[in-house]
Scaffold this active site. Structure first.
Site, PDB file in Angstrom:
ATOM      1  CB  SER A 143      -0.871   0.028   1.262  1.00 18.56           C
ATOM      2  OG  SER A 143      -1.482   1.303   1.415  1.00 18.56           O
ATOM      3  CE1 TYR A 157      -4.744  -2.443   4.844  1.00 20.49           C
ATOM      4  CE2 TYR A 157      -3.540  -0.382   4.617  1.00 20.49           C
ATOM      5  CZ  TYR A 157      -4.235  -1.437   4.046  1.00 20.49           C
ATOM      6  OH  TYR A 157      -4.411  -1.483   2.684  1.00 20.49           O
TER       7      TYR A 157
HETATM    8  P1  NAD Z   1     -11.741  -5.898  -0.676  1.00 18.18           P
HETATM    9  O1  NAD Z   1     -12.178  -5.890   0.736  1.00 18.18           O
HETATM   10  O2  NAD Z   1     -12.648  -5.398  -1.747  1.00 18.18           O
HETATM   11  O3  NAD Z   1     -11.231  -7.360  -1.085  1.00 18.18           O
HETATM   12  C1  NAD Z   1     -10.421  -8.121  -0.224  1.00 18.18           C
HETATM   13  C2  NAD Z   1     -10.812  -9.588  -0.361  1.00 18.18           C
HETATM   14  O4  NAD Z   1      -9.934 -10.360   0.504  1.00 18.18           O
HETATM   15  C3  NAD Z   1     -12.249  -9.887   0.100  1.00 18.18           C
HETATM   16  O5  NAD Z   1     -12.936 -10.635  -0.869  1.00 18.18           O
HETATM   17  C4  NAD Z   1     -12.056 -10.683   1.387  1.00 18.18           C
HETATM   18  O6  NAD Z   1     -13.088 -11.639   1.618  1.00 18.18           O
HETATM   19  C5  NAD Z   1     -10.719 -11.356   1.136  1.00 18.18           C
HETATM   20  N1  NAD Z   1     -10.078 -11.790   2.380  1.00 18.18           N
HETATM   21  C6  NAD Z   1     -10.053 -11.141   3.573  1.00 18.18           C
HETATM   22  N2  NAD Z   1      -9.430 -11.881   4.490  1.00 18.18           N
HETATM   23  C7  NAD Z   1      -9.046 -13.037   3.878  1.00 18.18           C
HETATM   24  C8  NAD Z   1      -8.377 -14.207   4.324  1.00 18.18           C
HETATM   25  N3  NAD Z   1      -7.974 -14.344   5.588  1.00 18.18           N
HETATM   26  N4  NAD Z   1      -8.153 -15.204   3.434  1.00 18.18           N
HETATM   27  C9  NAD Z   1      -8.560 -15.077   2.148  1.00 18.18           C
HETATM   28  N5  NAD Z   1      -9.215 -13.994   1.675  1.00 18.18           N
HETATM   29  C10 NAD Z   1      -9.462 -12.977   2.538  1.00 18.18           C
HETATM   30  O7  NAD Z   1     -10.378  -5.050  -0.679  1.00 18.18           O
HETATM   31  P2  NAD Z   1      -9.460  -4.424  -1.841  1.00 18.18           P
HETATM   32  O8  NAD Z   1      -9.561  -2.955  -1.743  1.00 18.18           O
HETATM   33  O9  NAD Z   1      -9.687  -5.094  -3.130  1.00 18.18           O
HETATM   34  O10 NAD Z   1      -8.039  -4.807  -1.237  1.00 18.18           O
HETATM   35  C11 NAD Z   1      -7.188  -5.767  -1.776  1.00 18.18           C
HETATM   36  C12 NAD Z   1      -5.790  -5.495  -1.252  1.00 18.18           C
HETATM   37  O11 NAD Z   1      -5.390  -4.174  -1.600  1.00 18.18           O
HETATM   38  C13 NAD Z   1      -5.652  -5.586   0.261  1.00 18.18           C
HETATM   39  O12 NAD Z   1      -4.427  -6.212   0.584  1.00 18.18           O
HETATM   40  C14 NAD Z   1      -5.624  -4.141   0.688  1.00 18.18           C
HETATM   41  O13 NAD Z   1      -4.964  -3.955   1.911  1.00 18.18           O
HETATM   42  C15 NAD Z   1      -4.876  -3.521  -0.459  1.00 18.18           C
HETATM   43  N6  NAD Z   1      -5.050  -2.072  -0.607  1.00 18.18           N
HETATM   44  C16 NAD Z   1      -6.290  -1.531  -0.700  1.00 18.18           C
HETATM   45  C17 NAD Z   1      -6.415  -0.156  -0.794  1.00 18.18           C
HETATM   46  C18 NAD Z   1      -7.772   0.508  -0.851  1.00 18.18           C
HETATM   47  O14 NAD Z   1      -7.848   1.715  -0.700  1.00 18.18           O
HETATM   48  N7  NAD Z   1      -8.845  -0.239  -1.080  1.00 18.18           N
HETATM   49  C19 NAD Z   1      -5.277   0.664  -0.826  1.00 18.18           C
HETATM   50  C20 NAD Z   1      -4.031   0.077  -0.753  1.00 18.18           C
HETATM   51  C21 NAD Z   1      -3.925  -1.294  -0.631  1.00 18.18           C
END
Ligand code: NAD
Length: 257
Positions: A143, A157
């Protein structure tokens, strides 16, 4: 068809970045293993891929559990004969994550177990499978908060994502001569379920938007395109990179307005 004849495993494939990436990778010719704990979301992603004529299977796996990670990699090998691309993308951002005083040990440990140990376990079981398949690309989702601090704290986080970045860099160096590339994707704040459920008021959204030069949150589909670049041979000379896709946030001192 930049991923023709490739097998790709994507964690968190039931939502957000993982879903967009699963469908894009399949459209580019990959056979996709969709991993999630949300079975409805994961199966929906697979159905979308199959209805477009692509190949995909769903595996339920909690990435914080070693046996689940071993099983998801085995499923890739059993279903599609190998593994070339591993997108360790699943992660959580807990509503009770705050500063050092506010964050409980329980939230700290849960966040580390999924966001950091989950990526470690993915690599632990994924690397031997990728090696056996002749090499490939690992992409770990970190991130922008791995690169800069925020006064709106989510300490567990942020620390977990810093760990993902450091781990990815070292793995890249270790495996560089085995034709296994490892890069960290550093998204900026995105319009996905994960962040929008956290930023549940207009005021909280504005508190962030003012710091983004492009003046908007990113889209999961924009991260999928970045992941495709890192997964494919288009990035064949890239390893150990922090690939920042953030609307300019990490470059900004003062924003346009
Ligand atoms: P999201 O919540 O839309 O999707 C995340 C998915 O991971 C969900 O389907 C959830 O069920 C699954 N998940 C959660 N815990 C799990 C586990 N223990 N085992 C298997 N699956 C699991 O989130 P997103 O925004 O698509 O995020 C994806 C990645 O991007 C994450 O690592 C997040 O930290 C990172 N990220 C997101 C952002 C943002 O602003 N959304 C910014 C930077 C980084």
């Amino acid at each position: 068809m930049r991923l023709e004849n490739k097998v790709a495993l994507i964690t968190g494939g039931g939502s957000g970045i993982g879903r967009e990436t699963s469908t894009l990778f399949a459209a580019e010719g990959a056979k996709v293993v969709v991993v999630d704990v949300n079975d409805d979301g994961g199966q929906e992603t697979v159905a979308t891929i199959q209805s477009a004529g692509g190949e995909a299977v769903y595996v339920h796996a909690d990435i914080s559990q070693a046996a689940d990670c071993e099983n998801m990699v085995r499923t890739a090998e059993d279903s599609f004969g190998g593994l070339h691309v591993m997108f360790n993308n699943a992660g959580i951002m807990h509503g009770d994550d705050g500063d050092a005083e506010q964050t409980s040990e329980k939230i700290w440990e849960l966040t580390m177990a999924i966001n950091l140990k989950g990526v470690f376990l993915g690599c632990k079981y994924g690397i031997p499978a990728i090696r056996k398949s002749g090499g490939g690309s690992i992409i770990n989702t970190a991130s922008f908060v791995a690169l800069m601090g925020a006064a709106t704290p989510q300490l567990a986080y942020t620390a977990s994502k810093g760990g993902v970045l450091a781990m990815s860099r070292e793995l890249a160096v270790i495996h560089a001569r085995e034709n296994i590339r490892v890069n960290a994707l550093c998204p900026g704040p995105l319009k996905t379920e994960l962040l929008m459920s956290f930023l549940d008021t207009e005021e909280k959204k504005q508190r962030r938007l003012v710091h983004i030069p492009m003046g908007r949150f990113g889209l999961a589909a924009e991260m999928a395109k970045a992941a495709l670049f890192l997964a494919s041979d288009d990035s064949s000379y890239m390893t150990g990179a922090e690939f920042t896709v953030d609307g300019g946030i990490t470059a900004a001192y003062v924003t346009p307005e």
